[in-house]
Design an enzyme around this catalytic site. Structure first.
Site, PDB file in Angstrom:
ATOM      1  N   ASP A 118       0.673  -1.369   0.116  1.00 16.68           N
ATOM      2  CA  ASP A 118      -0.275   0.040   0.006  1.00 16.68           C
ATOM      3  C   ASP A 118       0.963   1.260  -0.096  1.00 16.68           C
ATOM      4  O   ASP A 118       0.749   2.105   0.827  1.00 16.68           O
ATOM      5  CB  ASP A 118      -0.892  -0.076   1.234  1.00 16.68           C
ATOM      6  N   GLU A 136     -11.310  -2.030  -2.783  1.00 15.27           N
ATOM      7  CA  GLU A 136     -10.749  -1.108  -1.952  1.00 15.27           C
ATOM      8  C   GLU A 136      -9.624  -0.215  -2.237  1.00 15.27           C
ATOM      9  O   GLU A 136      -9.541  -0.234  -3.460  1.00 15.27           O
ATOM     10  CB  GLU A 136     -10.239  -2.137  -0.496  1.00 15.27           C
TER      11      GLU A 136
END
EC number: 3.2.1.99
Length: 319
Positions: free
Chosen positions: A36, A198
């Site tokens: 991420d 997401e």
């Protein structure tokens, strides 16, 4: 008889037939420890990369290509938010507002909705200079219509929004101050048939706001790989407004399962996602993300930092 020129021409085309997607650009130094990722360039030319794990790992480099060097943790003592997971922070998103830098982070545990988005502030981004401001007020608990993780700040001419969410009822947006919730939560993307979405990221290019997001199974590939095509992949919708509505290339609403494929698994790249977009002074708009290099291994800890230039000439992002 087949002419040799035609044969060699066909052979020359073979690499293009293997994959329509570019391989990740060069990366040197510490290119793992990059789950991420979120990147930004300081005015002195130093690049900062923030990533999940180690209470938000901070790496720096003189160039987007590296060499990347680990510097330490964003919040060495963890978050002040009183939730499980406050020592294991996720999904950082860095933004500059005036002379200060803000990192939005997630406090949660895997598979639950007891979550919150927190924020920390620094004037330099150097390790040891970050002040934890705690929760933004964007929180969730069991039974709510969303999960408060993966926040991304959108600055629309001085109006600030957080786009966030994971699995539960898709992706959401809320106005913020930018350090505190300042409005109602509303949905911007959802797919009832495949709710695994997401990591939203909004990037303005030209007259459009592009909503990038990750779809599919993100993690644990070394334990259980999903069906082909159900692993992480990067999608996008767009709108002429920062607040939507967002549609895909076919005009399908992002709230009704819409989404145009930007980057799937290809060649030895598997499960790209956790993405962001950055307007780089050297390379122009770039898509950055983490991915598994199948030549090395599928474990979460082996995920690498990847990036590619984006071409928007068609009106849609092409890697």
């Amino acid at each position: 008889m087949v002419k040799l020129s035609a044969l060699f021409g066909a052979v020359a085309l073979l690499p293009a037939l293997v994959s329509a997607y570019a391989l990740p650009e060069a990366c040197s130094g510490t290119c793992t420890n990059s789950h991420d990722p979120s990147i930004i360039r300081r005015s002195d030319g130093t690049y900062f990369r923030f990533s999940t794990g180690g209470k938000i790992a901070i790496h720096t480099a003189p160039s987007l290509t590296g060499p990347w060097t680990y510097k330490g943790a964003l919040l060495p003592s963890g978050s002040s938010i009183n939730l499980a997971g406050n020592k294991d922070l996720w999904a950082p998103d860095v933004a500059q507002i005036g002379s200060a830098f803000y990192v939005y982070y997630s406090v949660s545990t895997f598979g639950v909705q007891n979550s919150a988005i927190g924020v920390a502030r620094s004037t330099s981004m150097d390790v040891g200079t970050w002040t934890d401001l705690g929760s933004t007020g964007v929180t969730s608990s069991t039974g709510m219509a969303y999960n408060a993780i993966d926040g991304n700040l959108v600055n629309d001419n001085g109006n600030y929004f957080l786009t966030f969410g994971s699995f539960w009822n898709g992706l959401q947006r809320v106005r913020v101050t930018p350090t505190q919730k300042n409005g109602d939560v509303y949905q911007v993307a959802f797919d009832s048939s495949d709710p695994a979405m997401e990591g939203p990221y909004v990037f303005k290019y030209g007259s459009y706001y592009f909503l990038f997001f990750s779809k599919g199974q993100c993690c644990g590939y070394d334990q259980s790989k999903p069906a082909s095509g159900k692993e992480y992949r990067i999608m996008a919708c767009r709108s002429t407004s920062a607040v939507g509505p967002f549609v895909d290339k076919a005009g399908k609403s992002c709230r009704s399962g819409g989404g145009t494929l930007v980057l799937p698994s290809h060649d030895w790249v598997y499960g790209p996602g956790g993405q962001g977009v950055y307007q780089d002074p050297t390379y122009g708009p770039v898509l950055y993300y983490h991915y598994v290099d199948t030549r090395i291994g599928y474990a979460d800890g082996q995920k690498k930092f990847g990036w590619n230039k984006i071409n928007f000439s068609s009106g849609w992002p092409v890697v």
